[in-house]
Design a protein around this motif. Sequence first.
Motif, mmCIF file in Angstrom:
data_model
loop_
_atom_site.group_PDB
_atom_site.id
_atom_site.type_symbol
_atom_site.label_atom_id
_atom_site.label_comp_id
_atom_site.label_asym_id
_atom_site.label_seq_id
_atom_site.Cartn_x
_atom_site.Cartn_y
_atom_site.Cartn_z
ATOM 1 N N PRO A 254 2.512 -5.791 0.086
ATOM 2 C CA PRO A 254 0.401 -5.263 -0.458
ATOM 3 C C PRO A 254 -0.508 -5.499 -1.598
ATOM 4 O O PRO A 254 0.011 -6.025 -2.077
ATOM 5 C CB PRO A 254 0.964 -3.621 -0.323
ATOM 6 C CG PRO A 254 2.690 -3.515 0.071
ATOM 7 C CD PRO A 254 2.669 -5.425 0.140
ATOM 8 N N SER B 86 -6.506 -0.694 1.036
ATOM 9 C CA SER B 86 -5.704 -1.058 1.589
ATOM 10 C C SER B 86 -5.681 -3.031 1.449
ATOM 11 O O SER B 86 -6.888 -3.335 1.826
ATOM 12 C CB SER B 86 -4.011 -1.121 2.529
ATOM 13 O OG SER B 86 -2.802 -1.460 2.118
ATOM 14 N N ALA C 236 -2.531 1.445 -0.112
ATOM 15 C CA ALA C 236 -2.230 0.627 -0.265
ATOM 16 C C ALA C 236 -0.689 0.975 0.163
ATOM 17 O O ALA C 236 -0.543 2.186 -0.739
ATOM 18 C CB ALA C 236 -1.991 -0.789 -0.222
#
Length: 431
Positions: A261, A312, A236
Amino acid sequence: MTELLDLDEVGGRVERTELPGGLRVLTETMPGVLSATLGIWVGVGSRDEGPAVAGASHFLEHLLFKGTATRSALDIATAMDAVGGEMNAFTAKEHTCYYANVLASDLPLAVALLSDLVTEACNTAADLESERTVVLEEIAMRDDEPSDAVHDLFSETLFGDTPLGRSVLGTVESIEGLTREDVHGWYRDRYAMPSVVVTAAGRVEHQQLLDLVGAAFGQRLSGDARPAPLRLGEPAPARPARPAGLISRRTEQTHLLLGTPSMGRLDERRYAASILDAAVGGGMSSRLFQEIREKRGLVYSVGSSLTHYAGSGSFSVYAGCSKKRVPEVLRLIREELARVTAEGLDAREVARSKGQLKGGLVLGLEDTGSRMSRLGKSELSYGEYLPVREVLGRLDGVDEDQVRAVAAELFAQDMCLAVVGPYRESDLDRL
């Protein structure tokens, strides 16, 4: 070799076989139903595309239904309609799925049709041109729906000009620029057996499906190729690509997404994060719904969402309201997230969120389609099948301290804002 992965009253009988060539077959037997849902999954999606071929995976998903070496588009549609079945497909960031829901007795037809699409599509230049217009209309339909457009805008704002930031649909420019060589080359290179997974759930027998798949895929099931490795993905980003994104449009409502994120799908903290998400904005009892809609009546729709990819992910809050209420709604969202960061959730909230997630998981598996989908995503996304009872156990194992730690990490990060509504770029700093 065939593995028995699950056998209980919650998960049914789940079996997995890895065939020569790397193709994997998974089934879940549900004796109490009369239907079956079949899925053929390919481990390729928009995350695999560069800017020049953005939207190729989704374009190809459309194109495969236009005909094969032995069946026209009408032949395919007629065969499925004749047995009352449903056949469709979808493309995501990291995979593509072709599926059919039929009576169990018509499973051989479903295997024959879907395997033909996946292995013998013609992808002619004429079909490409006609379907190009359809895909462009789909992009236009997305653009006409602000609540859809804001989600693609949020991905772009959060992840920037990266595969995760680009829309699954591609852009008008990329779709107009795709050639038959681009799309058919994508098909030829990406639809190889090591990337393919076949799943079925319902009144199915594992050996029956193995026999059908063996006959349908034929010589492709040869050699000693191993399945494609599990997608790991990039971690991420430390912060959003940019602080805000805007689509300026005269709308009655402003549609906005505020987010940050998050962790990838293999991160063990995802269970704590899902409980946090449910408590913050996952239902009618959630903090955001109660504070912004029930107490103040500022919005019709408000809620949060947690999305996981390989390596992510993202956490976001969506709201739709009139322009004059946007500043107050954003203030309340930020205040609530700050409160959760500082104080965490109490034991009652954690227990309620666990119950919501556990009930939703089990109730969501009442039909053959959802169970088929769970098999495919487990194999492609996680590389393992987790029995339902194990997932329930992992949710039960989360405590308040774990939820507080995830909240402190997520909500202390820089956030970005995506807005669709009657604004100018100069308004974004104020928002």
